[in-house]
Scaffold this motif. Structure first.
Motif, short mmCIF file in Angstrom:
data_model
loop_
_atom_site.label_atom_id
_atom_site.label_comp_id
_atom_site.label_asym_id
_atom_site.label_seq_id
_atom_site.Cartn_x
_atom_site.Cartn_y
_atom_site.Cartn_z
N VAL A 95 0.73 -1.18 0.11
CA VAL A 95 0.03 0.09 -0.01
C VAL A 95 0.88 1.33 0.05
O VAL A 95 0.52 2.23 -0.66
CB VAL A 95 -1.10 0.11 1.17
N ALA A 96 1.86 1.30 0.82
CA ALA A 96 2.87 2.40 0.75
C ALA A 96 3.66 2.55 -0.39
O ALA A 96 3.78 3.78 -0.88
CB ALA A 96 3.79 2.28 1.91
N LEU A 97 3.88 1.81 -1.01
CA LEU A 97 4.60 1.81 -2.32
C LEU A 97 3.66 2.60 -3.36
O LEU A 97 4.15 3.43 -4.20
CB LEU A 97 5.14 0.32 -2.96
N VAL A 98 2.37 2.11 -3.47
CA VAL A 98 1.42 2.73 -4.17
C VAL A 98 1.14 4.34 -3.96
O VAL A 98 1.07 4.88 -4.89
CB VAL A 98 -0.07 1.91 -4.15
N GLN A 99 0.90 4.30 -2.80
CA GLN A 99 0.72 5.95 -2.13
C GLN A 99 1.91 6.80 -2.33
O GLN A 99 1.64 7.84 -2.94
CB GLN A 99 0.18 5.74 -0.85
N THR A 100 2.86 6.42 -2.14
CA THR A 100 4.25 7.00 -2.41
C THR A 100 4.48 7.48 -3.85
O THR A 100 4.99 8.53 -4.12
CB THR A 100 5.45 6.38 -1.82
N GLY A 101 4.34 6.33 -4.71
CA GLY A 101 4.28 6.65 -6.16
C GLY A 101 3.38 7.78 -6.52
O GLY A 101 3.74 8.47 -7.52
N LYS A 102 2.12 7.81 -5.99
CA LYS A 102 1.34 8.84 -6.63
C LYS A 102 1.37 10.15 -5.86
O LYS A 102 1.42 11.36 -6.45
CB LYS A 102 -0.08 8.31 -6.25
N SER A 103 1.69 10.21 -4.68
CA SER A 103 1.72 11.34 -3.70
C SER A 103 3.08 12.13 -3.84
O SER A 103 3.35 13.06 -3.41
CB SER A 103 1.38 11.31 -2.35
N GLY A 104 4.22 11.36 -3.87
CA GLY A 104 5.54 11.89 -3.61
C GLY A 104 6.04 11.87 -2.57
O GLY A 104 6.94 12.36 -2.15
N GLN A 105 5.25 11.27 -1.55
CA GLN A 105 5.80 11.52 -0.02
C GLN A 105 6.98 10.39 0.04
O GLN A 105 7.46 9.58 -0.61
CB GLN A 105 4.61 10.72 0.97
N LYS A 106 7.81 10.63 1.35
CA LYS A 106 8.86 9.86 1.56
C LYS A 106 8.33 8.64 1.99
O LYS A 106 7.22 8.59 2.75
CB LYS A 106 9.57 10.65 2.57
N GLY A 107 9.07 7.45 2.05
CA GLY A 107 8.92 6.38 2.79
C GLY A 107 8.92 5.19 2.00
O GLY A 107 8.86 3.77 2.16
N LYS A 108 9.51 5.22 0.68
CA LYS A 108 9.49 4.27 -0.16
C LYS A 108 10.50 3.12 0.29
O LYS A 108 10.62 2.05 0.13
CB LYS A 108 9.88 4.61 -1.79
N GLY A 109 11.63 3.65 0.82
CA GLY A 109 12.55 2.88 1.41
C GLY A 109 12.14 1.99 2.46
O GLY A 109 12.57 0.71 2.75
N LEU A 110 11.49 2.63 3.48
CA LEU A 110 10.83 1.77 4.44
C LEU A 110 9.97 0.88 4.13
O LEU A 110 9.93 -0.13 4.77
CB LEU A 110 10.20 2.95 5.25
N ALA A 111 9.08 1.14 3.06
CA ALA A 111 8.10 0.07 2.58
C ALA A 111 8.80 -1.05 1.89
O ALA A 111 8.29 -2.26 2.37
CB ALA A 111 7.30 0.88 1.51
N ILE A 112 9.89 -0.76 1.14
CA ILE A 112 10.62 -1.91 0.58
C ILE A 112 11.30 -2.76 1.75
O ILE A 112 11.48 -4.04 1.89
CB ILE A 112 11.60 -1.44 -0.22
N ALA A 113 11.79 -2.15 2.77
CA ALA A 113 12.51 -2.77 3.93
C ALA A 113 11.37 -3.67 4.65
O ALA A 113 11.79 -4.85 5.02
CB ALA A 113 13.09 -1.94 4.74
#
Length: 250
Positions: A78-96
């Motif tokens: 869910v975080a990867l989808v949302q960060t891809g659309k909103s540009g928020q930080k957290g992609k690395g945390l989601a992958i981890a």
């Protein structure tokens, strides 16, 4: 020659209505039933990226470190989808979080497979045909096993070393005796009260051994959790002096 005036019909005094402008594209008042005109730019205005770290990404990392029903895997996606659309930080945390959950999942499957390989095998009748671990919750009448060398009265037992009764073994489950109590009587009471019903069962199924007193009797009783799941019986076990082969009921 007299020239005519530039405007032969001047407006009457007081009429100050300006002439129509060619730049006016819409009437001020639409016709009855017609929609109001919409004004605006035909181009969409770009949205500024949201600030801060995505909450699902943080949750994915937390549930990756402490796995609970693999929620970190769901939150990470869910975080990867949302960060891809909103540009928020957290992609690395989601992958981890996703990676950690995958590691936990693989480890759990591996442990389950290894444990199953260590379990005793049974045939279609439930008889043990190959030595291995047997859970005390899966003990059946006729099971033979080892692994009682260091067991004392009152110890909590989870598994025993099941073997075919044709091989040398220390104990055999020869009967199950019901516990006739309306509520859980407690471990101290069950330690004391199991002897009589299990000895009575031994007299019924193996009277020769009961008369000769050449076997001892122990019993496994349920703990409170097992009682709440419907386990209301003793597993009565005959213990031989040394190790023997065959069943005491033969």
């Amino acid at each position: 020659m007299t020239q005519p005036p530039e405007d032969p019909t001047p407006p009457p005094p007081g009429d100050q209505t300006p002439p129509p402008s060619y730049e006016q594209q819409w009437p001020v008042q639409p016709a009855p039933g017609a929609p109001w005109p919409q004004y605006g730019s035909p181009y969409e205005q770009p949205q500024a990226p949201k600030s801060g770290t995505n909450g699902f990404a943080i949750a994915a990392l937390i549930f990756g470190i402490i796995p609970i029903c693999f929620l970190g895997l769901i939150f990470g996606i869910v975080a990867l989808v949302q960060t891809g659309k909103s540009g928020q930080k957290g992609k690395g945390l989601a992958i981890a979080g996703i990676v950690l959950n995958v590691i936990w999942l693989v480890a759990g499957v591996t442990i389950a497979v290894v444990s199953s390989l260590d379990n005793a095998d049974r045939d279609s009748t439930g008889t043990i045909t190959k030595s291995g671990k047997v859970s005390v919750f899966d003990l059946k009448v006729g099971d033979c096993f080892n692994g009682l060398d260091n067991v004392k009265m009152g110890d909590t037992i989870f598994t025993l070393d099941g073997v075919p009764c044709s091989k040398l073994h220390q104990g055999e489950v020869y009967a199950e005796a019901p516990i006739n109590e309306a509520s859980y009587p407690g471990p101290e009471s069950l330690q004391r009260s199991g002897e009589t019903p299990c000895k009575d069962k031994l007299q019924q199924v193996a009277p020769k051994h009961y008369a000769n007193r050449d076997v001892g009797v122990i019993w496994i009783y349920p703990e409170k959790d097992a009682w709440s799941r419907g386990d209301h019986h003793y597993s009565c076990i005959a213990i031989s002096v040394g190790r023997s082969t065959g069943s005491i009921t033969d």
